[in-house]
Motif scaffolding. Structure first.
Motif, PDB file in Angstrom:
ATOM      1  N   ASP A 142       0.829  -1.207   0.000  1.00  0.00           N
ATOM      2  CA  ASP A 142       0.000   0.000   0.000  1.00  0.00           C
ATOM      3  C   ASP A 142       0.862   1.256   0.000  1.00  0.00           C
ATOM      4  O   ASP A 142       1.804   1.380   0.780  1.00  0.00           O
ATOM      5  N   ASP A 143       0.530   2.171  -0.886  1.00  0.00           N
ATOM      6  CA  ASP A 143       1.235   3.438  -1.055  1.00  0.00           C
ATOM      7  C   ASP A 143       2.654   3.257  -1.587  1.00  0.00           C
ATOM      8  O   ASP A 143       3.436   4.207  -1.592  1.00  0.00           O
ATOM      9  N   THR A 144       2.984   2.045  -2.004  1.00  0.00           N
ATOM     10  CA  THR A 144       4.282   1.778  -2.621  1.00  0.00           C
ATOM     11  C   THR A 144       4.098   1.241  -4.039  1.00  0.00           C
ATOM     12  O   THR A 144       4.679   1.767  -4.980  1.00  0.00           O
ATOM     13  N   LEU A 145       3.266   0.225  -4.182  1.00  0.00           N
ATOM     14  CA  LEU A 145       2.992  -0.314  -5.519  1.00  0.00           C
ATOM     15  C   LEU A 145       1.805   0.374  -6.179  1.00  0.00           C
ATOM     16  O   LEU A 145       1.582   0.205  -7.376  1.00  0.00           O
ATOM     17  N   TYR A 146       1.027   1.104  -5.410  1.00  0.00           N
ATOM     18  CA  TYR A 146       0.000   1.960  -6.008  1.00  0.00           C
ATOM     19  C   TYR A 146      -0.049   3.260  -5.218  1.00  0.00           C
ATOM     20  O   TYR A 146       0.370   3.322  -4.058  1.00  0.00           O
ATOM     21  N   SER A 147      -0.541   4.294  -5.837  1.00  0.00           N
ATOM     22  CA  SER A 147      -0.447   5.639  -5.285  1.00  0.00           C
ATOM     23  C   SER A 147      -1.360   5.860  -4.089  1.00  0.00           C
ATOM     24  O   SER A 147      -2.504   5.397  -4.058  1.00  0.00           O
ATOM     25  N   SER A 148      -0.852   6.611  -3.136  1.00  0.00           N
ATOM     26  CA  SER A 148      -1.653   7.002  -1.975  1.00  0.00           C
ATOM     27  C   SER A 148      -2.744   7.992  -2.359  1.00  0.00           C
ATOM     28  O   SER A 148      -3.650   8.261  -1.565  1.00  0.00           O
ATOM     29  N   LYS A 149      -2.669   8.525  -3.575  1.00  0.00           N
ATOM     30  CA  LYS A 149      -3.633   9.534  -4.014  1.00  0.00           C
ATOM     31  C   LYS A 149      -4.904   8.930  -4.624  1.00  0.00           C
ATOM     32  O   LYS A 149      -5.814   9.662  -5.007  1.00  0.00           O
ATOM     33  N   LEU A 150      -4.980   7.609  -4.677  1.00  0.00           N
ATOM     34  CA  LEU A 150      -6.147   6.974  -5.299  1.00  0.00           C
ATOM     35  C   LEU A 150      -7.414   7.118  -4.461  1.00  0.00           C
ATOM     36  O   LEU A 150      -8.513   7.018  -4.981  1.00  0.00           O
ATOM     37  N   GLY A 151      -7.268   7.304  -3.185  1.00  0.00           N
ATOM     38  CA  GLY A 151      -8.424   7.396  -2.297  1.00  0.00           C
ATOM     39  C   GLY A 151      -8.589   6.186  -1.398  1.00  0.00           C
ATOM     40  O   GLY A 151      -9.472   6.175  -0.533  1.00  0.00           O
ATOM     41  N   ILE A 152      -7.745   5.166  -1.574  1.00  0.00           N
ATOM     42  CA  ILE A 152      -7.831   3.970  -0.743  1.00  0.00           C
ATOM     43  C   ILE A 152      -7.486   4.294   0.708  1.00  0.00           C
ATOM     44  O   ILE A 152      -8.161   3.855   1.645  1.00  0.00           O
TER      45      ILE A 152
ATOM     46  N   ASP B 124     -12.233  -0.753  -6.733  1.00  0.00           N
ATOM     47  CA  ASP B 124     -12.345  -0.376  -8.140  1.00  0.00           C
ATOM     48  C   ASP B 124     -11.518   0.866  -8.463  1.00  0.00           C
ATOM     49  O   ASP B 124     -11.257   1.146  -9.645  1.00  0.00           O
ATOM     50  N   LEU B 125     -11.054   1.586  -7.444  1.00  0.00           N
ATOM     51  CA  LEU B 125     -10.190   2.740  -7.686  1.00  0.00           C
ATOM     52  C   LEU B 125      -8.789   2.315  -8.118  1.00  0.00           C
ATOM     53  O   LEU B 125      -8.048   3.113  -8.695  1.00  0.00           O
ATOM     54  N   ILE B 126      -8.423   1.078  -7.821  1.00  0.00           N
ATOM     55  CA  ILE B 126      -7.113   0.557  -8.217  1.00  0.00           C
ATOM     56  C   ILE B 126      -7.237  -0.031  -9.615  1.00  0.00           C
ATOM     57  O   ILE B 126      -8.016  -0.961  -9.832  1.00  0.00           O
ATOM     58  N   LYS B 127      -6.479   0.509 -10.562  1.00  0.00           N
ATOM     59  CA  LYS B 127      -6.556   0.076 -11.950  1.00  0.00           C
ATOM     60  C   LYS B 127      -5.310  -0.721 -12.334  1.00  0.00           C
ATOM     61  O   LYS B 127      -4.239  -0.550 -11.736  1.00  0.00           O
ATOM     62  N   PRO B 128      -5.435  -1.592 -13.344  1.00  0.00           N
ATOM     63  CA  PRO B 128      -4.257  -2.312 -13.837  1.00  0.00           C
ATOM     64  C   PRO B 128      -3.154  -1.339 -14.236  1.00  0.00           C
ATOM     65  O   PRO B 128      -3.422  -0.300 -14.840  1.00  0.00           O
ATOM     66  N   ASP B 129      -1.914  -1.684 -13.877  1.00  0.00           N
ATOM     67  CA  ASP B 129      -0.769  -0.815 -14.136  1.00  0.00           C
ATOM     68  C   ASP B 129       0.206  -1.570 -15.044  1.00  0.00           C
ATOM     69  O   ASP B 129       1.037  -2.345 -14.568  1.00  0.00           O
ATOM     70  N   SER B 130       0.104  -1.338 -16.339  1.00  0.00           N
ATOM     71  CA  SER B 130       0.931  -2.071 -17.295  1.00  0.00           C
ATOM     72  C   SER B 130       2.409  -1.716 -17.175  1.00  0.00           C
ATOM     73  O   SER B 130       3.281  -2.574 -17.379  1.00  0.00           O
ATOM     74  N   GLN B 131       2.699  -0.462 -16.827  1.00  0.00           N
ATOM     75  CA  GLN B 131       4.097  -0.056 -16.663  1.00  0.00           C
ATOM     76  C   GLN B 131       4.734  -0.789 -15.484  1.00  0.00           C
ATOM     77  O   GLN B 131       5.869  -1.281 -15.581  1.00  0.00           O
TER      78      GLN B 131
END
Length: 225
Positions: free
Chosen positions: A23-33, A97-104
């Motif tokens: 959390d907040d490392t592999l996806y952004s803390s700004k997503l709202g989670i 659902d706020l977490i989206k697939p991250d191809s990069q």
């Protein structure tokens, strides 16, 4: 034991293994989670523990500062809180659902041949859900999570019999590293929390304090603490 048994190691790299916070490392803390999680914890404090609604946010903050998490604090204060029930309440209601697939991120992880391990304070169900939403659930050899660090919690006869262990507790870190079975000198630990990184460094891990999104150059060529 061959620490590279599950994947082929890159001989030019200083690392055999990478430990990733989630959390907040592999996806952004700004997503709202994170905001939703705080709201869910406040609701838990009100609905399950009986705290006044206007006091819940400050109680949550104080529990985190003193004990490392609301769950750890509540159990230390002898609230008979079941960990599975707590996680189901605070994580089960998250807007995944706020977490989206991250191809990069997927391509970056696929380019790393070393062992890759998730090391999170969250429970396993949350970790799996977040990884699936990111589309990277098949990129890791192992998930070290809340259940890994607290295997005896369900056997406790009183809430404070077994203290909840989480990063950056040295006891929690030692359990995780023993389960991971890594060479500390050849393992890179990536986390967004300064205290977690400091704990890892104190135990001999190579460390990187990261921001989201993860800098590929840090992951692939980090050579110093």
């Amino acid at each position: 034991m061959d620490h590279c048994s599950k994947t082929s190691c890159n001989s030019s790299s200083p690392f055999d293994c990478l430990l990733f916070d989630l959390d907040d490392t592999l996806y952004s803390s700004k997503l709202g989670i994170a905001e939703a999680l705080r709201k869910n914890i406040d609701d838990f404090l009100v609905e399950r523990c009986g705290f006044p609604e206007d006091k819940a946010p400050s109680i949550r903050v104080e529990l985190f500062k003193t004990y490392g998490s609301s769950l750890a604090g509540l159990r230390a204060l002898r609230y008979d809180i079941d960990a599975d029930d707590y996680h189901s309440f605070v994580h089960g209601r998250l807007p995944y659902d706020l977490i989206k697939p991250d191809s990069q991120l997927l391509n970056l992880l696929r380019s790393i041949t070393q062992r890759k391990i998730i090391f999170t304070n969250s429970d396993r169900n949350h970790a799996i859900m977040a990884l699936k939403r990111l589309g990277i659930e098949d990129c890791f050899d192992q998930i070290i999570c809340f259940e890994t660090m607290n295997p005896n919690l369900s056997k406790s006869s009183s809430p404070d019999e077994f203290p909840v262990l989480l990063k950056p507790s040295m006891d929690a870190m030692k359990i995780a590293l023993r389960v991971a079975d890594v060479d500390l000198r050849r393992t890179l630990f990536l986390d967004d929390n300064v205290r977690n990184v400091a704990a890892g460094k104190a135990l001999g891990l190579r460390t990187a304090l990261v921001n989201v999104p993860i800098n590929p150059l840090v992951v692939k060529s980090k050579k110093k603490n």
